[in-house]
Enzyme design. Structure first.
Site, PDB file in Angstrom:
ATOM      1  N   VAL A   1     -39.979 -18.127  -8.043  1.00 40.52           N
ATOM      2  CA  VAL A   1     -40.712 -17.414  -9.081  1.00 40.52           C
ATOM      3  C   VAL A   1     -40.356 -15.930  -8.996  1.00 40.52           C
ATOM      4  O   VAL A   1     -40.542 -15.312  -7.949  1.00 40.52           O
ATOM      5  CB  VAL A   1     -42.240 -17.587  -8.926  1.00 40.52           C
TER       6      VAL A   1
ATOM      7  N   PHE B   1     -41.973 -16.882  -3.842  1.00 43.38           N
ATOM      8  CA  PHE B   1     -42.319 -15.834  -4.803  1.00 43.38           C
ATOM      9  C   PHE B   1     -41.556 -14.561  -4.486  1.00 43.38           C
ATOM     10  O   PHE B   1     -41.433 -14.167  -3.321  1.00 43.38           O
ATOM     11  CB  PHE B   1     -43.813 -15.501  -4.738  1.00 43.38           C
ATOM     12  N   ASP B   2     -41.074 -13.900  -5.520  1.00 38.46           N
ATOM     13  CA  ASP B   2     -40.707 -12.498  -5.390  1.00 38.46           C
ATOM     14  C   ASP B   2     -42.010 -11.710  -5.309  1.00 38.46           C
ATOM     15  O   ASP B   2     -43.072 -12.205  -5.707  1.00 38.46           O
ATOM     16  CB  ASP B   2     -39.884 -12.061  -6.598  1.00 38.46           C
ATOM     17  N   LYS B   3     -41.958 -10.481  -4.804  1.00 38.21           N
ATOM     18  CA  LYS B   3     -43.194  -9.711  -4.664  1.00 38.21           C
ATOM     19  C   LYS B   3     -43.455  -8.827  -5.883  1.00 38.21           C
ATOM     20  O   LYS B   3     -44.413  -9.040  -6.623  1.00 38.21           O
ATOM     21  CB  LYS B   3     -43.143  -8.832  -3.400  1.00 38.21           C
ATOM     22  N   THR B   4     -42.578  -7.867  -6.109  1.00 37.84           N
ATOM     23  CA  THR B   4     -42.834  -6.835  -7.107  1.00 37.84           C
ATOM     24  C   THR B   4     -42.796  -7.405  -8.518  1.00 37.84           C
ATOM     25  O   THR B   4     -41.802  -7.996  -8.938  1.00 37.84           O
ATOM     26  CB  THR B   4     -41.800  -5.706  -6.975  1.00 37.84           C
TER      27      THR B   4
END
Length: 668
Positions: free
Chosen positions: A547, A347-350
């Protein structure tokens, strides 16, 4: 039966449209029944039965001949060709009735298959009818009705109550609830309100907030809206969804590609095997040629991989259609099947696991009685600031202010903070560096302890001092979505072995988010090229999905086994790059997508196993004397059962599209 190529589509383009093949199949059934009646039930001349059987050949074989000739011209031999050879062979040995029933059932099965496959396609194609053909455009004080194709970016269109927006845009006047289920799959109407500065939103590359954004083809509620058009009708979200679904077959699944290669060798092998059966019967067993030829034709029917050929395309198409109904767009069978096989998700965070908007998370006063003073002072100072965090502070602290303070002489100290006069007292708001420079004796131990604890939890901190007295510390963070942790837990229950975070944010923040969500690992401080390297490492171990929602995530999405974009809220680059798009701003759809892809893969395996079992049982049975009639019924019946099994995916549910995860509204 193979999935029809473009030639088959052209065959359906006549005056009767897509029903032409079904009508021809029914006609072949009528003539076949007439031929059987004339031959066995009434005293009719022999030529009448033969004529009716010949008519059955014409009606039942017309579309099969067209497709077979088209594939042979391209140097390919497929199932349609095998069926024609068997029917012609039956006629050559005088078995007109047997050849007729073969072509009747084959054409009927193919027509029903096309109808069943069309159900899945029509569930998506119906979206094309949602967008209106005309629009009401406000120009000055007048409203004019114009064709949608004449709309230009910057036009203002009027969307009346209970009507559909003609194009994507930003609300500039009016409030209403809009049903976006046709595009995003979101079942609850979304409240829309005017944007404060729509021109700025139109000119910038930033994402339009959900409360201001409108999609073409959605359904407006009881309020009228004025909408500033942000994209042409052909470029709307609805148009892109339809285009990507129509082009879904361009990305075939691994199983489809394998079966395509398999048929290239299998069909000639069947022809060689049939010739061997004929040769053994005539030369080794000294049978009459007619008997050996008949047996060879029956074997040809039994060995034709009709059900095998349709097993994967039918399941893939049904899976894509079901995903689209739930607001998950899979760009082809390849991504859909591959998603069901990955064991790791990054996953990307922001904007993905978090909202992408900072919020005040912690208020730590130096003493308990200073809490109200801390809030009021910080709110007064930040109300005059243009710092990116000022919006979050004023938004979240505003409702908590119990006594208003007045700030003036506000000055920004670059890289440090802000100074001001609040009710005449010198006030400073800033980071640790600022106060270490202002206070050579050092910060109070309680302030240092509070800051260290907040930093450990990934917070950005601000110290507040007024009149020389420290009031306390406030922590701000881009907080995780409420549904993120349940999503991670559900992904693990689906068999995802590794869930990791890869982010451009600093490692401390990445670690804090990973701890809160129970992730296996966090990799922070990554540039776009670093994300590509990291996704390669993860994918090399067990296959990885990526993602994300931003431009910086696009390279990693391309290099992942499957790229997944937060489509509705993410950047256009991320949406176009991704293999799968979540069309609503809700990662709660991700477990549904993974579960559906795994169910699709399971249905494909079931279909393949059943198809191979039928062929394996039917070929020996025909060698031992099973007549062509029962062989045809079993053969065509197995094909229809495979299609019916695939269509069950259209009713797939796993705790509904949200997978039972409560969705938290985006902060405003």
């Amino acid at each position: 039966m193979t999935k029809r190529d473009q030639e088959s589509t052209d065959a359906h383009s006549g005056p009767l449209g897509e029903r032409a093949e079904l009508i021809a199949a029914i006609a072949s059934g009528v003539t076949y029944a007439g031929g059987m009646t004339a031959k066995y039930l009434v005293d009719a001349p022999g030529w009448l039965a033969l004529t009716l059987f010949a008519a059955t050949y014409v009606f039942g074989g017309f579309f099969t001949v067209r497709t077979a000739l088209a594939t042979v011209r391209r140097g390919r031999f497929e199932v349609d060709f095998l069926m024609l050879v068997a029917a012609v062979g039956a006629a050559l040995v005088g078995k007109w009735a047997e050849g007729s029933v073969l072509l009747f059932l084959f054409s009927l099965g193919h027509a029903l298959e096309e109808y069943a496959m069309g159900r899945a396609k029509r569930s998506i194609e119906a979206l094309a009818e949602l967008a209106p053909s005309t629009a009401l455009v406000r120009r000055g004080d007048t409203v004019t009705e114009v064709p949608v194709d004449e709309l230009a970016i910057g036009d203002v269109v009027v969307v009346l109550p209970n009507s559909r927006p003609p194009a994507d845009g930003v609300v500039v006047a009016g409030t209403s609830g809009v049903d976006e289920s046709s595009v995003t799959g979101e079942s609850i109407p979304v409240e829309k309100s005017p944007a404060a500065d729509p021109a700025a939103l139109l000119a910038s590359d930033s994402t339009v907030p959900e409360r201001h954004r409108v999609f073409a083809g959605t359904l407006n509620g009881s309020g009228a809206l004025d909408v500033l058009v942000t994209s042409l009708a052909r470029d709307s979200m609805l148009a892109r969804v339809i285009t990507m679904v129509r082009e879904a077959d361009t990305q075939k699944s691994p199983t489809q590609r394998f079966l395509d290669r398999f048929q290239i060798f299998y069909v000639p092998a069947v022809l060689v095997g049939v010739a061997a059966v004929l040769g053994v019967g005539v030369f080794a067993l000294s049978e009459p040629f007619a008997d050996s030829f008949y047996r060879a034709m029956v074997v040809l029917v039994a060995a034709s991989p009709c059900a095998l050929a349709i097993a994967t395309p039918s399941a893939v198409l049904a899976g894509i259609a079901r995903a689209a109904q739930a607001g998950v767009l899979a760009k082809g069978g390849g991504p859909l099947e591959t998603l069901g096989r990955v064991r790791s998700i990054a996953f990307d965070k922001t904007g993905t696991l978090t909202w992408g908007q900072p919020r005040v998370t912690d208020i730590v006063p130096a003493r308990a009685e200073l809490r109200d003073e801390l809030i009021a002072t910080l709110y007064a100072v930040e109300s005059y600031s243009d710092h990116p965090l000022a919006t979050a502070i004023t938004r979240d602290l505003g409702p908590l202010v119990t006594a208003e303070r007045t700030a003036d002489s506000v000055n920004s100290v670059t890289g440090r903070g802000i100074t001001a006069l609040v009710d005449g007292r010198a006030t400073e708001v800033g980071n640790r560096t600022m106060f270490e420079e202002l206070d050579p004796d050092g910060l109070p131990p309680a302030i240092v302890l509070a800051m260290d604890e907040l930093h450990e939890r990934g917070r950005t901190t601000m110290i507040v001092r007024s009149g020389g007295a420290y009031l306390g510390v406030v922590g701000v963070m881009d907080v995780p979505r409420a549904e993120a942790a349940p999503v991670v837990a559900m992904l693990r229950s689906l068999g995802i072995a590794e869930v990791v975070l890869i982010s451009g944010d600093n490692q401390r923040v990445a670690d804090a988010v990973a701890r809160d969500m129970g992730l296996d690992a966090a990799h922070g401080g990554l540039l776009p090229e670093d994300k590509v390297t990291k996704i390669g490492e993860i994918g090399g171990r067990m296959g990885a999905a990526m993602v994300g929602d931003g431009v910086n995530d696009a390279p990693a999405m391309v290099h992942a086994s499957v790229g997944i974009a937060m489509g509705a809220s993410g950047s256009a680059v991320a949406l176009e790059t991704a293999d799968v798009a979540l069309m609503v701003d809700d990662i709660g759809r991700l477990p549904f997508a993974v579960a559906l892809s795994r169910r699709t893969a399971r249905v494909i395996r079931q279909n393949l196993a059943f198809s191979l079992l039928i062929v394996a049982a039917l070929v020996p049975a025909t060698l031992l004397g099973l007549p062509i009639g029962p062989a045809v019924f079993i053969h065509e019946g197995s094909t229809l059962l495979v299609v019916a099994n695939a269509l069950r995916l259209l009713r797939f549910r796993r705790g509904a599209e949200h997978a039972g995860i409560e969705h938290e509204a985006r902060p405003v």
